[in-house]
Structure formats: C-alpha cells, structure tokens
Write an enzyme that holds these catalytic residues in place. Structure first.
Site, PDB file in Angstrom:
ATOM      1  N   SER A 188       2.819   2.180  -0.118  1.00 16.13           N
ATOM      2  CA  SER A 188       1.386   1.914  -0.214  1.00 16.13           C
ATOM      3  C   SER A 188       1.084   1.245  -1.562  1.00 16.13           C
ATOM      4  CB  SER A 188       0.601   3.205   0.009  1.00 16.13           C
ATOM      5  OG  SER A 188      -0.739   2.937   0.324  1.00 16.13           O
ATOM      6  N   GLU A 316      -0.219   2.045  11.309  1.00 12.79           N
ATOM      7  CA  GLU A 316      -0.590   2.237   9.907  1.00 12.79           C
ATOM      8  C   GLU A 316      -1.987   2.840   9.714  1.00 12.79           C
ATOM      9  OE1 GLU A 316       0.941   1.948   7.100  1.00 12.79           O
ATOM     10  OE2 GLU A 316       2.658   0.627   7.350  1.00 12.79           O
ATOM     11  N   HIS A 433       0.506   5.699   8.690  1.00  8.56           N
ATOM     12  CA  HIS A 433       0.738   5.407   7.281  1.00  8.56           C
ATOM     13  C   HIS A 433       1.177   6.667   6.547  1.00  8.56           C
ATOM     14  CE1 HIS A 433       0.221   3.155   3.561  1.00  8.56           C
ATOM     15  NE2 HIS A 433      -0.475   4.157   3.056  1.00  8.56           N
TER      16      HIS A 433
END
Length: 529
Positions: A188, A316, A433
């Site tokens: 990230s 995600e 995610h």
C-alpha cells in the site's frame, strides 16, 4: 554470544537485544537518525549520534504521530512529541558479522497518515527464521512526513526511508546480513514509497531487489501538494511554512489533516480526482527529491538494475467498503446505479486514452470511460462496477503499470495476483487489500488478521503463507520468486491460491481499458475561489 541477550556492535555503539522466536535474535528501537524536532523539525534526517556502553534494544521506538483513522492515534503514546520516531528493528537468525545472509527491509502502509513498525502483524521472527535478516522501520507520515511545506524539503518520509537504508548498508553486517543483497518490500503506501525510491537518485545502490505489494496510484504535483498544505495550515489559522507549523506540537498536526480529509469533495474543482478519496497526502513529484513519477522514471530505465516483484490482490477495494460500511449494503437499484455512474465517471480512464482519471492530462474519466467499462463487462451489476473501477484506479492498474514500466525500461519484473478469498466476515472480503501482509509475515492471529481469517485461521491460510514466505525469501536470496519474469507478449503471472498457478495476466478487461492510461503526478486544476 549469549543467546538470550545477544549483543552486536554497530557504528554508533553496542546494542543488546533478546531472543526471538525459533532461535532468532531481535533488536528493537535502534535509532537511525536524530529526532526530527526542535531545530531539526521538518528537516531532512540527520544520522543518529553514537553512545557509550551498551544500549538496550528490547522495546520498539516511539511511533510517529498518527491520524485518528481506525483509532490509530490511540496507539501513539503521550510522549510522541519527543520526536524519537526514526528507529528500526532487526530480526536475525545469526547475529554474526560473517553470516552474509540476504536482507529484507519492510516499509509499512497506511495511506501515508498511519502506520508504525511495532504492530504485531509486522513481527519479523517467522521470516527471519527462514534465513533472512529482517528489518522494519518507522518513518515520518502525515504532515510531518509528506506535506509540501515552504522552507522544508519535500517527501521527508521518503528521505527517512533512504536514511534507514543507508544505516542498513553501513551496519547490517553486524547482524549477519549482506549489504549487497538488500531487498525492500512494502504494501500500500509502503509500496508507493518503494515505487518512489526506485525513481530517486538518493536511493540508488541501496537495494538490489524490490517487492511492491498493491502500489497506490496517487502521486502529487508540487502545485497540488502546496495547495493541500495550504488547507492544512488554514485549519490551524497558520501559513504552510516551517516557521508557522513548527509552533504546533507534532501530536496536534494529524487532526488538521484529518479535518481536511473529511471534506475532500468540496475541493474537487481544484484537486480533481483526489478530492473524491480520503487521501490528502502522497509522495510529491517535486523535481528534486522525487524527480519524476515512478512509472515515467522506470520506463526511462531509472531502476533497470533492480529486480522487481509487483502485484495486487483481486478484490482490492473490498476492504475499504467493509471499513466504511458499504460492503453488502442494501441499496435501491437507482441509488446503486447512481453511485456506480459517479465512480465510473470519476475514476475510469478516458476512452481516448488522453490521461483521464486524474492522470497525465488531469481530466476526469467522463462518460467515455463509463461507457467503456459498461461495454467491457456487460454482466456486472452496479455494485460490481463500483468496486471494480475503484480497485483498478487505486491499486490494480498502478501495480501492473509499474511492472510494465520496469520491463519497458530494460529491467526485470515478476507479477503476481492474490486470488484466495479471506474467510473473515463470512467470506465477503474476498481477496481484499492487505490480505497479503499477514500471509507474507506468517502472523495470522490478532488485530487485522483476525478480521481477515477469523479466530482460528484455516489450514489453507497457513499453506498459502508458506508459499508467500518461500517466494519472497527466495527472491531476496537471488533465486527468483518461483515463476517466470513478466513480458508484454505472454504476460505470465503467479496466481496465489490454495493451488497456485502461472497464467497470462487474468484481469484482461481492466488491462485493456487502462492500456493507454498514463499514471503521473496529479495536477492542481485551478486556484482557490
């Protein structure tokens, strides 16, 4: 050496750690730079001073000031304003200067406003037990680390990371590591930071390999970043200068960024697509610290000597929908279509390929991008379209394009996608995610891992974690991750599932839709009203 109280000698002095899991040793809270407060506030990091005697290295350093997002501000102690944030931690299976082990350096994520190296899910003992020296570090985030402040260098958080990597170069032999075999990995915002490091001359030569997990697309132009910083300062009744902001305690600054982040959409006429997110901070393409956006820099060969693994999860954006309460939300068909249309027009690439979605041309997706998505996936409902375009814009396509830019620039890249579905929340999270982080570290219980896996992680999670750890440590050792390098013709990709496979990149619809899109620095669209 005392295995319960191991000692190592660094350039700054002697450290005493403690025994970790599976025969490893761990040293925590090691300073790699001076506290950036007082006269050093908002400055580039300076090397840490040495000490006499033996320094205890058994406690994590103070985390940097945190945004209130997800309650992270509660984890910053009352003494966080002391600025003793720039520390790192080392796990090693062999704390001896002759071991020559590969080194892995972790950059945490958190939208550039939250995160700290001491979270339990980042415990490096399990990875270190498999034959690597594992380093985690703190770096400045939020306004302290990334706001464009007059009189301060840009991207101070990135400069902190470079300082930590320089410390690794100069000291890691004492912990059994080989400074010529350093792999940086991050997820990230950590992957966005890593993408920036690949484009930065200051970071050249400090690592040979990189693993970018879910690279976020937003990078800011200097004018846009300065305008955003102006709003942060105005929230405090100040100017966006070192002189003014240095009068505010570090622990008070995150609230100003949070306040601006909570009303982002009102700035859409100036900030474009970024205003439709809750991400007011990101690396700044300032022309100095970060000369060019990573995709442009890699395509020009800036990191051709660094071997890259880049990838993303399949679903995600689903984690963010779970966190904001919209996952599984029951909407009328009209409201669902309205939300999907707004997302498609905001985040999709323009059908003519001329930038779009806040990219090189700075324009919004518009109806052309919406129509292209709807035509490409005619069977997908409104909720699916909303999730897909937001996943593509934020993480999936930036990650793929980073790998493709690396190949275009003459470098080597491997691409993966995590498709195994997390069992948490009744399976609603899918391959969301952040799912890869506990799998890579092998820490499957407590905190976020409990949300993802439940109280008792299934056997499949343990098996998949072993696959990830083997791939990442094998890559760090120079043996490759276990699947072929990416090329633009065959596009081989490792799919991480209970039965891992190698196939052509599976998200072909999205790849084609974004093929001509240029990820770059987001522009400032207009002056303040």
């Amino acid at each position: 050496m005392d295995t319960d109280r191991p000692e190592v000698r660094t350039q700054a002095g002697v450290l005493r750690g403690e025994a970790g899991r599976a025969g490893t040793a761990v040293f925590r809270g090691i300073p790699f730079a001076e506290p950036p407060v007082g006269a050093l506030r908002f400055g580039a990091p300076r090397p840490a001073r040495g000490w006499d005697g033996v320094r205890e290295a058994t406690a994590f350093g103070t985390p940097p000031p945190q945004s209130a997002a997800f309650g992270m501000d509660a984890l910053a102690p009352p003494d966080a304003d002391d600025g003793d944030w720039l520390t790192l931690n080392v796990w090693t299976p062999d704390p001896g200067p002759g071991a020559g082990l590969p080194v892995m350096v972790w950059l945490f994520g958190g939208a550039y406003v939250i995160g700290m190296s001491g979270l339990p899910e980042y415990d490096g003992g399990r990875l270190a037990a498999e034959g690597v020296v594992l380093v985690t570090l703190n770096y400045r985030i939020g306004i302290e680390g990334f706001a464009q402040i007059e009189g301060a260098p840009a991207n101070r958080g990135l400069l902190d990371q470079v300082a930590a990597l320089a410390w690794v170069r100069d000291n890691i032999r004492a912990f059994g590591g080989d400074p010529d075999r350093v792999t940086v990995f991050g997820e990230s915002a950590g992957a966005g930071s890593l993408a920036a490091l690949l484009a930065m001359e200051r970071a050249a030569g400090l690592f040979r390999r990189a693993v970018a997990q879910s690279v976020p697309g937003p990078f800011l132009s200097a004018p846009l970043a300065a305008d955003i910083a102006g709003e942060f300062a105005a929230e405090l009744g100040l100017r966006p200068t070192v002189e003014d902001l240095a009068t505010v305690g570090p622990g008070l600054l995150p609230a100003a960024a949070d306040a601006v982040g909570a009303r982002m959409e009102r700035y859409a006429h100036r900030w474009g697509v970024l205003a439709h997110t809750a991400i007011p901070l990101a690396p700044v393409v300032d022309g100095d610290v970060l000369p060019r956006a990573p995709w442009e820099a890699l395509a020009a060969g800036a990191a051709r000597d660094v071997e890259l693994v880049a990838g993303h999860t399949r679903d995600e954006y689903r984690l963010f929908m779970a966190l904001d309460g919209t996952l599984g939300e029951e909407l009328t068909e009209a409201r669902a279509q309205e939300r999907a249309t707004a997302a498609l027009r905001t985040f999709s690439p323009r059908a003519d390929g001329a930038g779009g979605a806040g990219g090189g041309a700075g324009g919004a997706g518009g109806s052309g991008g919406e129509e292209a998505y709807r035509k490409a996936v005619p069977g997908l409902d409104a909720a699916g379209l909303y999730e897909l375009v937001r996943s593509d814009w934020l993480f999936r396509m930036p990650s793929l394009h980073l790998a493709e830019a690396q190949v275009a620039g003459g470098g080597r890249a491997h691409v993966y996608e995590l498709v195994w579905e997390a069992p948490g929340m009744g399976g609603l999270l899918g391959a969301c995610h952040g799912l890869d982080v506990p799998l890579v570290f092998g820490n499957l219980r407590g905190g976020l891992p409990t949300l993802l896996f439940g109280e008792a992680p299934p056997a499949e999670a343990e098996e998949l974690s072993a696959l990830f750890r083997a791939a990442w440590t094998g890559f760090a050792a120079g043996e490759g991750p276990g699947w072929p390098a990416y090329d633009v013709d065959r596009r081989p990709v490792r799919l991480f599932d209970t039965r891992p496979t190698v196939t052509a990149y599976p998200e072909e619809v999205s790849r084609e839709l974004w093929r001509e899109h240029v990820f770059g620095a987001l522009p400032l669209l207009g002056p303040r009203a």
